[in-house]
Motif scaffolding. Structure first.
Motif, PDB file in Angstrom:
ATOM      1  N   GLY A   1       0.800  -1.216   0.000  1.00 21.09           N
ATOM      2  CA  GLY A   1       0.000   0.000   0.000  1.00 21.09           C
ATOM      3  C   GLY A   1       0.833   1.266   0.000  1.00 21.09           C
ATOM      4  O   GLY A   1       0.529   2.221  -0.720  1.00 21.09           O
TER       5      GLY A   1
ATOM      6  N   PHE B   1      -6.865   2.201   0.609  1.00 20.39           N
ATOM      7  CA  PHE B   1      -6.703   1.244  -0.489  1.00 20.39           C
ATOM      8  C   PHE B   1      -7.794   1.446  -1.531  1.00 20.39           C
ATOM      9  O   PHE B   1      -8.922   1.831  -1.212  1.00 20.39           O
ATOM     10  CB  PHE B   1      -6.746  -0.195   0.043  1.00 20.39           C
TER      11      PHE B   1
ATOM     12  N   THR C   1      -4.658  -4.086  -4.086  1.00 18.19           N
ATOM     13  CA  THR C   1      -5.473  -4.334  -2.897  1.00 18.19           C
ATOM     14  C   THR C   1      -5.882  -5.794  -2.800  1.00 18.19           C
ATOM     15  O   THR C   1      -5.726  -6.437  -1.751  1.00 18.19           O
ATOM     16  CB  THR C   1      -6.737  -3.458  -2.913  1.00 18.19           C
TER      17      THR C   1
END
Length: 404
Positions: free
Chosen positions: A59, A311, A106
Motif C-alpha cells: 500500500g 486502499f 489491494t
C-alpha cells in the motif's frame, strides 16, 4: 419548425453514437480489469494465509506513486460525482490506470474491498472524455452514461446499472433526459463483456412463499434490518476514514500502519475468510455451506478498515457478501427460506449503503430471477426507508435537502 426538428435529430444522433462508443470502450476496459482481477485473486488465495502480511508495504509503495503522479485522480469517486453534478472539473484519463492498478494491488495482497469503484470511475472518465468531443451536449450527461456502462460491464446487470447511474448522484432527482442513451450504453457494455468472457454471478431462485400478512411483516423486518446494516456500514466507513486521517495525517503512514493492522486481522480471522471481494461467502451461502452468525459483521468491519486506510477498490461486492450472510441469520430467526432471504440481503444492504432503491430492486431481479421481483421491491423499500440517508458516497446529494 424544420430547423428545430433537425437540431433535435442531430442531438439525438450524437448522443446515441457517442453512447455506443462509450459502451464499447468501457466494456473492453471492464473486461481487462475484471479478468486480471479474478486471476490475481485466485493466485492470492493460493498464497494464503501469509500474503496479507504484505498489504501495508504494498500500500505504501502504491500510495507514494499515486500521490506523486496521480494529481486530481487522488480524489477518486468524489471527482466523478463532482463532474456528474456539473462542476467545471476535468477527470484525468490517468485515473483509469491508477484505480485499476491500485485495486489489483489491494486484492492481490488480500485487502477486503470491492471492485465497482473502478468500474464507475472508468465509466465516468471515459464518458466525460467522449462528451468533450461534443460541444452541443452537457458533459455531465456523458458522465452518467459512462457510470452506467461501467457498472453494467462489470456486473452484467444492465437495468440495475441504468437506474443506479440515474438515481445515485442526486437522490430524488432522476435524469430521465438521458434514459435512452444510458440504456444503449448499458446494454452494449453488459452484452459485450459477456461475449468477451467476463464472469457474471447468477443464481436462479424460485420463491416458494405466499405474500400473506404475516410474511409481509417478516419481510418488512428483514428490510429494516438490512437498512440498518447498510447505514451502519456507511456510517462506520465515514467515521473510520475521518478518524484515521486525524490519527495519521500523512497518507503514506496511514496506508502502511492501517494496512498492516488490516492484513494481520484478515489472517487472524480464519486465515483469509474475509479477504478480497467476499465472493467465497456469497457462493458458499448459495451452495448451502456453513455460514456463521458473525460472518456479516467481521466482513463489514474488515472492509471498513481496509478502505479507511486508503486502499483502492470499492464497497459494493463486500456489501453483497455482508447482506447475503446477514440474510442467512435473519432467515433462521424469522423462519423464512434461507436462500431467498440471503438473496434479498444481497441487494438491499447494497441499496441501503448507496442510498438507492430502484437499482437494488433490479439487481436482485437480474441476478436471482424476475420471479423474485415483488420480494425485492418490498424489502428494498423498507431498507431504503431505514437507512437514515447514510451513503458510502460523500458527494451524493439529496434533492429535498438541497432545496431547503
Amino acid at each position: 419548425m424544420k430547423e428545430l426538428l433537425k437540431d433535435r435529430i442531430d442531438r439525438w444522433a450524437s448522443l446515441l453514437f457517442i453512447s455506443i462508443a462509450i459502451g464499447v470502450v468501457v466494456s473492453g476496459l471492464d473486461v481487462l480489469f475484471g479478468r486480471v482481477l479474478l486471476s490475481l485473486i485466485a493466485t492470492s488465495h493460493e498464497l494464503m494465509p501469509w500474503i496479507p502480511l504484505l498489504l501495508g508495504p504494498a500500500g505504501i509503495v502504491f500510495m507514494f506513486i499515486f500521490l506523486r503522479y496521480g494529481k486530481e485522480s487522488t480524489q477518486g469517486m468524489n471527482l466523478i460525482f463532482r463532474a456528474g453534478h456539473g462542476e467545471d472539473v476535468d477527470i484525468p484519463k490517468r485515473m483509469v490506470l491508477f484505480v485499476t492498478i491500485g485495486t489489483w494491488i489491494t486484492h492481490f495482497f488480500g485487502g477486503s474491498a470491492g471492485r465497482e469503484g473502478v468500474a464507475i470511475q472508468i465509466g465516468g472518465t471515459i464518458g466525460q472524455w467522449f462528451g468533450s468531443l461534443s460541444k452541443r451536449i452537457d458533459r455531465r450527461e456523458f458522465v452518467v452514461i459512462g457510470m452506467a456502462a461501467g457498472f453494467s460491464g462489470l456486473f452484467q446487470t444492465p437495468i440495475a446499472a441504468i437506474f443506479f447511474a440515474l438515481e445515485v448522484l442526486v437522490i430524488g432527482h432522476m435524469r430521465y433526459q438521458v434514459l435512452i442513451p444510458t440504456l444503449v450504453a448499458s446494454f452494449i457494455a453488459s452484452n459485450l463483456s459477456h461475449v468477451l468472457g467476463l464472469e457474471k454471478f447468477h443464481f436462479e431462485i424460485v420463491p416458494d412463499l405466499t405474500l400473506t400478512p404475516l410474511v409481509l411483516i417478516k419481510l418488512a423486518i428483514c428490510g429494516i434490518a438490512f437498512g440498518l446494516c447498510g447505514a451502519l456500514f456507511a456510517y462506520l466507513l465515514k467515521q473510520s476514514k475521518s478518524f484515521t486521517q486525524r490519527l495519521f495525517p500523512n497518507p503514506l503512514w496511514r496506508i502502511f500502519i492501517v494496512g498492516v493492522l488490516a492484513g494481520g486481522l484478515i489472517i487472524l480471522f480464519f486465515q483469509g475468510r474475509y479477504a478480497s471481494l467476499g465472493m467465497n461467502l456469497i457462493e458458499g451461502t448459495f451452495a448451502l455451506e456453513s455460514i456463521t452468525s458473525y460472518d456479516w459483521l467481521l466482513k463489514l468491519l474488515l472492509t471498513v478498515l481496509t478502505l479507511s486506510a486508503g486502499f483502492q477498490g470499492g464497497e459494493v461486492t463486500p456489501l453483497f457478501a455482508i447482506g447475503t450472510t446477514l440474510g442467512v441469520v435473519l432467515a433462521s430467526v424469522l423462519g423464512l427460506p434461507v436462500l431467498l432471504v440471503a438473496a434479498l440481503g444481497y441487494a438491499s444492504v447494497f441499496g441501503s449503503a448507496t442510498n438507492t432503491v430502484l437499482a437494488p430492486v433490479f439487481i436482485g431481479a437480474e441476478v436471482f430471477g424476475y420471479e423474485t421481483l415483488p420480494f425485492f421491491f418490498i424489502v428494498c423499500a423498507f431498507s431504503y426507508a431505514f437507512n437514515f440517508n447514510q451513503s458510502i458516497y460523500g458527494q451524493q446529494k439529496i434533492a429535498w435537502l438541497t432545496e431547503k
